[in-house]
Scaffold this active site. Structure first.
Site, mmCIF file in Angstrom:
data_model
loop_
_atom_site.group_PDB
_atom_site.id
_atom_site.type_symbol
_atom_site.label_atom_id
_atom_site.label_comp_id
_atom_site.label_asym_id
_atom_site.label_seq_id
_atom_site.Cartn_x
_atom_site.Cartn_y
_atom_site.Cartn_z
ATOM 1 N N TYR A 125 11.716 94.286 21.920
ATOM 2 C CA TYR A 125 11.167 93.963 20.601
ATOM 3 C C TYR A 125 9.685 94.302 20.475
ATOM 4 C CZ TYR A 125 10.047 89.115 22.361
ATOM 5 O OH TYR A 125 9.601 88.012 23.039
ATOM 6 N N GLU A 126 9.199 94.147 19.237
ATOM 7 C CA GLU A 126 7.839 94.572 18.858
ATOM 8 C C GLU A 126 7.622 96.058 19.110
ATOM 9 O OE1 GLU A 126 6.612 92.529 17.107
ATOM 10 O OE2 GLU A 126 7.552 90.680 17.770
ATOM 11 N N GLY A 127 8.664 96.838 18.861
ATOM 12 C CA GLY A 127 8.626 98.273 19.121
ATOM 13 C C GLY A 127 9.093 98.520 20.538
ATOM 14 N N ARG A 169 2.298 92.896 19.978
ATOM 15 C CA ARG A 169 2.561 93.781 21.115
ATOM 16 C C ARG A 169 1.770 93.351 22.344
ATOM 17 N NH1 ARG A 169 2.857 99.420 17.523
ATOM 18 N NH2 ARG A 169 5.035 99.083 16.908
ATOM 19 N N MET A 171 6.651 86.636 11.230
ATOM 20 C CA MET A 171 6.553 87.943 10.581
ATOM 21 C C MET A 171 7.961 88.479 10.407
ATOM 22 S SD MET A 171 4.923 90.526 13.398
ATOM 23 C CE MET A 171 5.721 90.939 14.952
#
Length: 607
Positions: free
Chosen positions: A442-444, A299, A166
């Site tokens: 990462y991933e927010g 997440r 992604m």
């Protein structure tokens, strides 16, 4: 070299004794009809996954970290043994484990796939990320791809012949995706030309598969500004012909690989799209909706990384603490030796038990959520599906942030058990610390997860999702009021849950006057709610353990140990909520300082 042994006993305890997974899954026709819901099948899968993780992946972890990935002329080479391990993984069908049988998947429940994922992560985090990103791409395309796209791409992703990524982040925008500049120009033939640069792309280029399917966020020319103008595109490394065979190389290239603190054996790429052919996934300007399917999965996958690293770090710290002799305990434990094993010292036990408790609660949370994802997707009752979806939505930011924060803490504590040896590369503990750190970023980032929790998941719907969780806890407490063995835990759980409701009202009322009040409280609020969740899960596990003891099934002492760990959690870790309550109430006042505070700090930096 570190070692790893899959925690199968604890996994089976959760699946069978606590969650009653077979019973739940038998009520989901999707699994029951394919007979993939049984405990016997789950046992076979877990045993085989443990063997692969322990014998194939774990021995490659340290060497992969030392060698890293290399890139030359846009071609990436992964560490020795990685590609061969992936071929074994795909050939054994692991890439298709919980995939849709319509496209070549095995249709195994997500909750079983989740347990398998933990083992792969513990054994070799960097390696596990390659297949993890592919699974995310599969999930997004399964949800939003048209039939033609799904028929071509999904079987290849599930077979492991192709991989996926992604592509969100750009040099100037990470969290704020509304600022992205990658553009998509309509070619007039059903395709678009994608132009732009994406950074921090995990598994962005590698030598595992014949093709890599990039899911790319881009803005169609003339689209609205911000996130409302973002679309999602499928951009294959190699063009794909109508019959599914590979065509020419697409105009997407790996410009470089990032030099990172950890996960060095995963190819974190800078990708240049120079008019690459891409195909719209879903509706124009609705890309964020489609990408969130993949992001939410990522997440939860990142949450598993916190657990996986925390578990393997703990296992090695425990083994070291049993063998390492230092200082003398009174009374002596090994009087025939010049010193006693360090595991007898209270502070070493504190560190080990902290890691153990966080790992076991995290595993319970992960499997509980995974089972609810199965219910959300496949329960015949729409109301039950929605109820499960609400729980998963509420708990996803907590899982991601709380599990990775605690996973990193567990890795650091486990390293600390080794003393100076933990700082030395050959013991492997410093790699666990380095690898664990990225999960909080990462991933927010975990700060963003906290904002998502308090803003979108709690306050935005007037606390409806939170109230459902509160009702669940209250029902459990009421149903077990007569259980004297559980009574001390239930009393503390009830107090913490009640305080959570009160704190939510305080923050909500303040936020009505100043939105920064919610933002200022967010991180501490998430941690508070994480503790309440873990306390509930430990109460569930304790109830199951007590039932196992009463039935005479505690010959290995597992249930007794589980109760001791739960008591440690309630006595030593849950009390953090008292301090968190105070910091949540403190709000934004001490943060809303005059800019001169930071101005002075900048000036002093030049002195």
């Amino acid at each position: 070299m570190p070692s790893y042994k899959a925690p199968l006993r604890d996994m089976r305890f959760l699946l069978k004794d606590v969650l009653k997974a077979e019973e739940v899954l038998s009520g989901l026709p999707y699994y029951a009809q394919n007979e993939t819901h049984t405990a016997d099948l789950a046992d076979q899968i877990l045993d085989e996954a443990a063997r692969f993780a322990q014998s194939v992946l774990q021995p490659l972890n340290m060497s992969g970290d030392a060698e890293g990935c290399t890139v030359q002329g846009g071609v990436v080479t992964t560490p020795a043994g990685f590609k061969e391990a992936y071929k074994q993984f795909a050939a054994a069908g692991w890439t298709a484990l919980d995939g849709d049988p319509q496209y070549g998947g095995q249709g195994v429940p997500h909750v079983i796939g989740n347990a398998v994922s933990e083992m792969m992560i513990s054994a070799n985090l960097s390696w596990s990320m390659y297949s993890g990103l592919s699974h995310g791409a599969y999930t997004a395309l399964h949800a939003y791809g048209d039939d033609a796209t799904k028929n071509i791409y999904l079987p290849k992703l599930l077979s492991g012949e192709w991989a996926g990524t992604m592509c969100l982040t750009e040099p100037h925008c990470g969290t704020d995706l509304g600022l992205l500049r990658t553009k998509a120009s309509d070619n007039g033939d059903g395709s678009h030309s994608i132009t732009g640069t994406k950074i921090f792309i995990s598994s962005g280029e590698h030598d595992f598969t014949d093709n890599i399917v990039h899911l790319v966020l881009a803005r169609i020319e003339g689209a609205p500004a911000g996130t409302k103008g973002i679309s999602l595109f499928l951009v294959p490394k190699f063009d794909v012909n109508a019959d599914g065979t590979l065509g020419e190389r697409n105009a997407v290239m790996c410009a470089s690989l990032e030099h990172k603190m950890g996960i060095k054996a995963n190819a974190t790429a800078v990708l240049n799209f120079d008019g690459a052919r891409g195909f719209l996934v879903g509706q124009p300007n609705k890309g964020m909706q489609a990408m969130f399917i993949m992001m939410n999965g990522a997440r939860l996958g990142t949450a598993m990384q916190g657990l996986g690293i925390g578990e393997v770090a703990y296992q090695n710290a425990l083994a070291y603490a049993r063998d390492r002799i230092q200082m003398r305990h009174e009374p002596r434990v090994t009087p025939e030796q010049p010193a006693d094993p360090i595991i007898v010292h209270p502070d070493v036990r504190r560190m080990l038990l902290t890691a153990k408790a966080y790992n076991e609660a995290a595993r319970a949370l992960a499997l509980w959520l995974a089972l609810n994802i199965d219910i959300e997707h496949h329960h015949p009752d729409e109301a039950k599906r929605q109820e499960a979806a609400d729980l998963v939505a509420l708990m996803t930011p907590i899982a991601k942030a709380f599990m990775t924060d605690n996973g990193f803490s567990s890795a650091v504590l486990s390293q600390q058990v080794f003393g100076g040896h933990g700082y030395i590369k050959e013991w492997g503990m410093e790699q666990f610390v380095r690898d664990a750190r990225i999960g909080q970023i990462y991933e927010g980032t975990n700060g963003i997860q906290a904002l998502d929790l308090i803003g979108r998941k709690v306050l935005a719907d007037g606390g409806k999702k939170l109230q459902k969780l509160s009702d669940m806890l209250s029902s459990f407490i009421e149903a077990n009021e007569g259980n004297e063995d559980l009574a001390p835990m239930l009393a503390e759980l009830g107090k913490a849950a009640q305080s959570l409701g009160s704190l939510t009202m305080v923050v909500g009322q303040k936020a009505m006057q100043d939105a920064d009040e919610a933002n200022a409280a967010a991180v501490d609020y998430l941690r508070y709610m994480g503790h309440v969740t873990y306390a509930y899960l430990f109460a569930l596990m304790s109830k199951a353990a007590l039932e196992g003891i009463a039935a005479g099934n505690d010959k290995d002492g597992f249930y007794t140990v589980k109760l001791q760990t739960a008591k440690f959690y309630y006595a030593k870790l849950l009390p953090e909520t008292r301090a968190l309550a105070a910091t949540i109430k403190a709000g934004n006042e001490t943060l809303a300082v005059d800019d001169v505070v930071f101005g002075i700090e900048r000036e002093l930096a030049h002195v």
